[in-house]
Scaffold this motif. Structure first.
Motif, PDB file in Angstrom:
ATOM      1  N   LEU A   1      -1.086  37.151 -39.862  1.00 27.66           N
ATOM      2  CA  LEU A   1       0.163  37.019 -39.145  1.00 27.66           C
ATOM      3  C   LEU A   1       0.218  35.735 -38.605  1.00 27.66           C
ATOM      4  CD1 LEU A   1       2.665  38.307 -38.286  1.00 27.66           C
ATOM      5  CD2 LEU A   1       1.262  39.349 -36.329  1.00 27.66           C
ATOM      6  N   VAL A   2       1.137  34.770 -38.708  1.00 29.45           N
ATOM      7  CA  VAL A   2       1.350  33.544 -38.211  1.00 29.45           C
ATOM      8  C   VAL A   2       2.687  33.813 -37.338  1.00 29.45           C
ATOM      9  CG1 VAL A   2       1.907  31.179 -38.336  1.00 29.45           C
ATOM     10  CG2 VAL A   2       0.131  32.375 -39.556  1.00 29.45           C
ATOM     11  N   TYR A   3       2.795  33.438 -36.224  1.00 26.34           N
ATOM     12  CA  TYR A   3       4.036  33.244 -35.291  1.00 26.34           C
ATOM     13  C   TYR A   3       4.353  31.967 -35.151  1.00 26.34           C
ATOM     14  CZ  TYR A   3       6.567  33.267 -30.792  1.00 26.34           C
ATOM     15  OH  TYR A   3       7.375  32.914 -29.822  1.00 26.34           O
ATOM     16  N   THR A   4       5.787  31.591 -35.744  1.00 27.03           N
ATOM     17  CA  THR A   4       6.136  30.308 -35.819  1.00 27.03           C
ATOM     18  C   THR A   4       7.304  29.963 -34.570  1.00 27.03           C
ATOM     19  OG1 THR A   4       7.798  30.894 -37.369  1.00 27.03           O
ATOM     20  CG2 THR A   4       5.455  29.964 -38.002  1.00 27.03           C
ATOM     21  N   GLY A   5       7.564  30.807 -33.651  1.00 25.69           N
ATOM     22  CA  GLY A   5       8.531  30.874 -32.662  1.00 25.69           C
ATOM     23  C   GLY A   5       9.185  32.128 -32.529  1.00 25.69           C
ATOM     24  N   GLY A   6      10.283  32.124 -31.631  1.00 28.06           N
ATOM     25  CA  GLY A   6      11.154  33.230 -31.367  1.00 28.06           C
ATOM     26  C   GLY A   6      10.584  34.290 -30.195  1.00 28.06           C
ATOM     27  N   CYS A   7      11.065  35.451 -30.216  1.00 26.29           N
ATOM     28  CA  CYS A   7      10.763  36.325 -29.245  1.00 26.29           C
ATOM     29  C   CYS A   7       9.457  37.256 -29.264  1.00 26.29           C
ATOM     30  CB  CYS A   7      11.967  37.455 -29.308  1.00 26.29           C
ATOM     31  SG  CYS A   7      11.989  38.647 -30.228  1.00 26.29           S
ATOM     32  N   ASN A   8       8.941  37.172 -30.483  1.00 23.83           N
ATOM     33  CA  ASN A   8       7.637  37.987 -30.509  1.00 23.83           C
ATOM     34  C   ASN A   8       7.727  39.371 -30.803  1.00 23.83           C
ATOM     35  OD1 ASN A   8       5.267  36.961 -30.821  1.00 23.83           O
ATOM     36  ND2 ASN A   8       4.259  37.353 -28.566  1.00 23.83           N
ATOM     37  N   GLY A   9       9.035  39.843 -30.950  1.00 25.13           N
ATOM     38  CA  GLY A   9       9.309  41.321 -31.313  1.00 25.13           C
ATOM     39  C   GLY A   9       8.806  41.575 -32.504  1.00 25.13           C
ATOM     40  N   CYS A  10       8.971  40.969 -33.594  1.00 23.63           N
ATOM     41  CA  CYS A  10       8.341  41.030 -35.040  1.00 23.63           C
ATOM     42  C   CYS A  10       6.814  41.268 -35.212  1.00 23.63           C
ATOM     43  CB  CYS A  10       8.859  40.110 -35.984  1.00 23.63           C
ATOM     44  SG  CYS A  10      10.792  40.092 -36.262  1.00 23.63           S
ATOM     45  N   ASP A  11       6.076  40.293 -34.080  1.00 28.54           N
ATOM     46  CA  ASP A  11       4.688  40.338 -34.292  1.00 28.54           C
ATOM     47  C   ASP A  11       4.276  41.579 -33.532  1.00 28.54           C
ATOM     48  OD1 ASP A  11       4.220  37.475 -34.700  1.00 28.54           O
ATOM     49  OD2 ASP A  11       5.484  37.120 -33.265  1.00 28.54           O
ATOM     50  N   ILE A  12       4.807  42.055 -32.448  1.00 22.14           N
ATOM     51  CA  ILE A  12       4.488  43.434 -31.725  1.00 22.14           C
ATOM     52  C   ILE A  12       4.607  44.449 -32.929  1.00 22.14           C
ATOM     53  CG2 ILE A  12       5.197  45.024 -30.120  1.00 22.14           C
ATOM     54  CD1 ILE A  12       5.863  42.357 -28.426  1.00 22.14           C
TER      55      ILE A  12
ATOM     56  N   ILE B   1       4.561  44.407 -36.185  1.00 24.66           N
ATOM     57  CA  ILE B   1       3.403  44.292 -37.277  1.00 24.66           C
ATOM     58  C   ILE B   1       2.169  44.634 -36.801  1.00 24.66           C
ATOM     59  CG2 ILE B   1       2.493  42.553 -38.608  1.00 24.66           C
ATOM     60  CD1 ILE B   1       5.326  41.131 -38.772  1.00 24.66           C
ATOM     61  N   VAL B   2       1.745  44.306 -35.653  1.00 22.71           N
ATOM     62  CA  VAL B   2       0.485  44.683 -35.137  1.00 22.71           C
ATOM     63  C   VAL B   2       0.381  46.027 -34.824  1.00 22.71           C
ATOM     64  CG1 VAL B   2      -1.159  44.245 -33.231  1.00 22.71           C
ATOM     65  CG2 VAL B   2       0.046  42.316 -34.283  1.00 22.71           C
ATOM     66  N   ASN B   3       1.499  46.645 -34.530  1.00 21.14           N
ATOM     67  CA  ASN B   3       1.404  47.915 -34.267  1.00 21.14           C
ATOM     68  C   ASN B   3       1.453  48.897 -35.594  1.00 21.14           C
ATOM     69  OD1 ASN B   3       2.411  50.695 -32.857  1.00 21.14           O
ATOM     70  ND2 ASN B   3       4.479  50.258 -33.588  1.00 21.14           N
ATOM     71  N   THR B   4       2.018  48.274 -36.447  1.00 20.53           N
ATOM     72  CA  THR B   4       1.832  48.775 -37.837  1.00 20.53           C
ATOM     73  C   THR B   4       0.392  48.855 -38.298  1.00 20.53           C
ATOM     74  OG1 THR B   4       4.198  48.076 -38.577  1.00 20.53           O
ATOM     75  CG2 THR B   4       2.654  48.746 -40.084  1.00 20.53           C
ATOM     76  N   VAL B   5      -0.172  48.001 -38.115  1.00 17.87           N
ATOM     77  CA  VAL B   5      -1.684  47.710 -38.444  1.00 17.87           C
ATOM     78  C   VAL B   5      -2.708  48.691 -37.750  1.00 17.87           C
ATOM     79  CG1 VAL B   5      -3.650  46.204 -39.074  1.00 17.87           C
ATOM     80  CG2 VAL B   5      -1.135  45.739 -39.512  1.00 17.87           C
ATOM     81  N   LEU B   6      -2.570  48.703 -36.571  1.00 15.38           N
ATOM     82  CA  LEU B   6      -3.540  48.984 -35.372  1.00 15.38           C
ATOM     83  C   LEU B   6      -3.216  50.430 -34.874  1.00 15.38           C
ATOM     84  CD1 LEU B   6      -4.365  45.502 -33.457  1.00 15.38           C
ATOM     85  CD2 LEU B   6      -5.460  46.601 -35.505  1.00 15.38           C
ATOM     86  N   SER B   7      -2.002  50.844 -34.579  1.00 15.42           N
ATOM     87  CA  SER B   7      -1.706  52.075 -33.995  1.00 15.42           C
ATOM     88  C   SER B   7      -1.975  53.328 -35.033  1.00 15.42           C
ATOM     89  CB  SER B   7      -0.241  52.093 -33.520  1.00 15.42           C
ATOM     90  OG  SER B   7       0.748  52.546 -34.724  1.00 15.42           O
ATOM     91  N   PRO B   8      -2.523  54.239 -34.220  1.00 10.68           N
ATOM     92  CA  PRO B   8      -2.747  55.504 -34.920  1.00 10.68           C
ATOM     93  C   PRO B   8      -1.522  56.196 -35.657  1.00 10.68           C
ATOM     94  CG  PRO B   8      -3.062  55.772 -32.546  1.00 10.68           C
ATOM     95  CD  PRO B   8      -2.592  54.415 -32.747  1.00 10.68           C
ATOM     96  N   LYS B   9      -0.326  55.951 -34.954  1.00 11.73           N
ATOM     97  CA  LYS B   9       0.852  56.454 -35.686  1.00 11.73           C
ATOM     98  C   LYS B   9       1.020  55.967 -37.117  1.00 11.73           C
ATOM     99  CE  LYS B   9       5.799  57.526 -34.749  1.00 11.73           C
ATOM    100  NZ  LYS B   9       6.930  57.241 -34.100  1.00 11.73           N
ATOM    101  N   PHE B  10       0.889  54.842 -37.268  1.00 11.45           N
ATOM    102  CA  PHE B  10       1.079  54.072 -38.806  1.00 11.45           C
ATOM    103  C   PHE B  10      -0.107  53.784 -39.543  1.00 11.45           C
ATOM    104  CE2 PHE B  10       4.919  53.044 -36.208  1.00 11.45           C
ATOM    105  CZ  PHE B  10       5.848  53.933 -36.813  1.00 11.45           C
ATOM    106  N   ASP B  11      -0.927  53.157 -38.813  1.00  8.26           N
ATOM    107  CA  ASP B  11      -2.447  52.872 -39.242  1.00  8.26           C
ATOM    108  C   ASP B  11      -2.297  52.663 -40.818  1.00  8.26           C
ATOM    109  OD1 ASP B  11      -5.184  52.828 -39.357  1.00  8.26           O
ATOM    110  OD2 ASP B  11      -5.328  54.801 -39.710  1.00  8.26           O
ATOM    111  N   ILE B  12      -1.880  51.242 -41.081  1.00  2.81           N
ATOM    112  CA  ILE B  12      -1.939  50.990 -42.400  1.00  2.81           C
ATOM    113  C   ILE B  12      -3.544  50.466 -42.828  1.00  2.81           C
ATOM    114  CG2 ILE B  12      -1.560  48.584 -42.172  1.00  2.81           C
ATOM    115  CD1 ILE B  12       0.532  48.694 -44.273  1.00  2.81           C
TER     116      ILE B  12
END
Length: 149
Positions: A16-27, A29-40
């Motif tokens: 994951l690379v953040y190139t500017g903006g509000c950081n909402g998408c990064d949150i 995406i990381v939620n998708t990978v690391l949280s137990p709800k989605f846990d990719i």
């Protein structure tokens, strides 16, 4: 069959690379990978911070002047074959960082990711939803299999 193709049968690594903006998408995406709800990760898809391990580069935010060259270096460091996913409205169009005329101000923003590096898949949204991240990764897996041949 090469080592990269063999390892892809066991796991896919996303950088994951953040190139500017509000950081909402990064949150999201990381939620998708690391949280137990989605846990990719249960599907052997892992987040990495090392471009040498990455199979898929996910870029969020409009590309700023400050992030253009680092993004290009990261893209070059990822071994072939590789895929690039632009995630979120800012990465796709410049999002809210366009001026009132709908243009991207060249003195601050380089523009969408595809202006800087090639993009293989696009995930719309502001911010992208975890379900869309999962669907995007799943849709990219056949592309990786084709690249390995």
């Amino acid at each position: 069959m090469g080592i990269k193709a063999t390892s892809r049968k066991k796991a896919i690594h996303i950088m994951l690379v953040y190139t500017g903006g509000c950081n909402g998408c990064d949150i999201e995406i990381v939620n998708t990978v690391l949280s137990p709800k989605f846990d990719i990760e249960q599907y052997n898809v892992y987040l990495t911070w090392n471009p040498r391990e990455a199979d898929i580069l996910v870029v969020t935010g409009p590309v700023t002047h400050w992030t253009k060259k680092p993004l290009q270096k990261i893209y070059e460091a990822i071994p072939n074959p590789k895929l690039v996913v632009a995630a979120g409205a800012c990465a796709l169009t410049g999002g809210v960082y366009k001026n009132i005329h709908g243009e991207i101000p060249s003195e601050e923003i380089e523009g969408p990711v595809e202006n800087v590096i090639p993009v293989d898949a696009k995930l719309p949204g502001c911010a992208v939803r975890p379900q869309d991240v999962i669907a995007g990764v799943v849709s990219a897996l056949p592309l990786l299999a084709e690249l390995d041949k």
